[in-house]
Motif scaffolding. Sequence first.
Motif, PDB file in Angstrom:
ATOM      1  N   THR A  27      -7.628  16.896  -7.155  1.00  0.00           N
ATOM      2  CA  THR A  27      -8.556  16.517  -8.419  1.00  0.00           C
ATOM      3  C   THR A  27      -9.335  17.901  -8.427  1.00  0.00           C
ATOM      4  O   THR A  27     -10.257  17.840  -7.460  1.00  0.00           O
ATOM      5  CB  THR A  27      -9.061  15.551  -8.755  1.00  0.00           C
ATOM      6  N   ARG A  28      -9.640  17.817  -9.563  1.00  0.00           N
ATOM      7  CA  ARG A  28     -10.871  19.367 -10.112  1.00  0.00           C
ATOM      8  C   ARG A  28     -12.451  19.254  -8.450  1.00  0.00           C
ATOM      9  O   ARG A  28     -12.651  19.261  -8.317  1.00  0.00           O
ATOM     10  CB  ARG A  28     -11.101  19.599 -11.421  1.00  0.00           C
ATOM     11  N   ALA A  37      -6.597  23.330  -8.684  1.00  0.00           N
ATOM     12  CA  ALA A  37      -6.533  22.306  -7.600  1.00  0.00           C
ATOM     13  C   ALA A  37      -5.303  21.244  -7.386  1.00  0.00           C
ATOM     14  O   ALA A  37      -5.033  20.789  -6.773  1.00  0.00           O
ATOM     15  CB  ALA A  37      -7.695  21.063  -8.088  1.00  0.00           C
ATOM     16  N   HIS A  38      -4.627  21.272  -8.737  1.00  0.00           N
ATOM     17  CA  HIS A  38      -3.286  19.979  -8.855  1.00  0.00           C
ATOM     18  C   HIS A  38      -2.190  20.196  -7.512  1.00  0.00           C
ATOM     19  O   HIS A  38      -1.141  19.317  -7.158  1.00  0.00           O
ATOM     20  CB  HIS A  38      -3.307  19.556 -10.236  1.00  0.00           C
ATOM     21  N   VAL A  85     -10.062  25.721  -7.549  1.00  0.00           N
ATOM     22  CA  VAL A  85     -10.484  24.837  -8.729  1.00  0.00           C
ATOM     23  C   VAL A  85      -9.308  24.656  -9.966  1.00  0.00           C
ATOM     24  O   VAL A  85      -8.921  23.867 -10.621  1.00  0.00           O
ATOM     25  CB  VAL A  85     -11.516  25.152  -9.305  1.00  0.00           C
ATOM     26  N   GLU A  86      -8.588  25.939 -10.490  1.00  0.00           N
ATOM     27  CA  GLU A  86      -7.798  25.892 -12.153  1.00  0.00           C
ATOM     28  C   GLU A  86      -6.853  25.411 -11.290  1.00  0.00           C
ATOM     29  O   GLU A  86      -5.851  24.923 -11.595  1.00  0.00           O
ATOM     30  CB  GLU A  86      -8.222  26.822 -12.297  1.00  0.00           C
TER      31      GLU A  86
END
Length: 448
Positions: free
Chosen positions: A357-358, A351-352, A348-349
């Motif tokens: 997106t988160r 994600a970019h 998730v950290e």
Amino acid sequence: MTFEVWVDDRQTGICAVEVRPGFQAPSLTFTYLDDWLADDRAFAISPDLPLQRGPHTPPPHRTTFVAFDDAAPDRWGRNLLDAGMRRAARDRREKFRQPSEIDLLLAVSDETRQGALRFRQKGVFLDPAHERAGIRDLARLADAANRFAENGEVDEGVKELIGVGSSPGGAQPKAWVRDEEGTMHLAKFPRTSDVYDISAWELAAIRMQAKAGIAVQPSQTVPLGHDHSVFLTRRFDREGVRRLPYMSFRTAFRIAEHELVDYATLASKVAGISSSPDADAAELFSRAAFTAMVNNIDDHMRNHGLLRVGAGWRLSPSFDVNPSRLDSAATPLTPEDDPADRDIGLLVEHAHVFRLTRDQAVQRIQAVDAAVSVWRDEAVGAGVAPDALDFMTHAFEGENRARTAALAVSGPTVIDMASALPPAASGDVWVKPHVRRGRRIEGHFRRR
């Protein structure tokens, strides 16, 4: 010695086997045909064979080109071919000569060779003299595979196995077989040493991936006595008689045998080569989340791949995903991840990097979690005995399930996995839901 190099039904160039000055072992020299170089649809058939005129040679530490590795036998196939060549030399009363990388490359059956690369000499594709096998032959082939795994000898049954089993990758006994319609499937045989039905668990993993929106091939198992079965999955590099070019991640990104590359870094590499970078980077995110959630520790760089679809490269369907009850180092999720204790929250950290997106990343992890949460039902449906479920609990009920429960999205959760699915191997493209002339059109695949 020279031979032609083809991609499916079209010649791309000429290879010569020769000894370069200063080297002892023969190596290949490749030259593209002018017709191939002049074609707008042409592509480099290997990362180390750029579309340029003139002869190309491998680097000093290699004798073949990197993409040829995917068309060559892996450990299981090498053992089969080596044993077959030993027996042939013994039958001819000749001294056995250890085969070179080039020998092994050209010894694989042309019919079953992985991907679209083919090799032809004097009008004949190499090597054409191998037999076919069907699903009805599975029990006999499995028995031959077990005999060969135990003693390494080539009897009459194993001779048949060499033809249909020398090209699949990996170390597990395998063979290519055809169904009643002639469609080719990969058959993965159990070992006599297996303490549980690994085929049934792989089928359960395939079904859970499909529920999570991950692209997989139609698969099934065929029983082989008590607590053993053969895993069958439809080949993804064939479309009827057409062969689709294929490269493993190891080949496409020139990753060394024991080099450790994390999924976030792989996502950047995939986006750099894919004709649909957003979709494929996002798809790789879901696969990374799933593989961590089921403790798949065999996710090395040969177990990920790319297909040439239309005019570009796309992720191949997911394959070789097996839950494991053991803790062991595997492909890390991100650069700072511990490969022996992968933390799904780190995805998730980053994600970019996966073009998400988160919130989209959290939604995908939640979709994977929802699919994995019913692992007991999926396992029983795939043929696992109910009393064998607890044996695999650790694979599915690890720390990442708790980490997923702690994740939250900032807005309403709307899981739309379809918008990022890669196209089918047929070349179809995914059209997102949209409005046309005031009417909502649902998402659908459209023929390219």
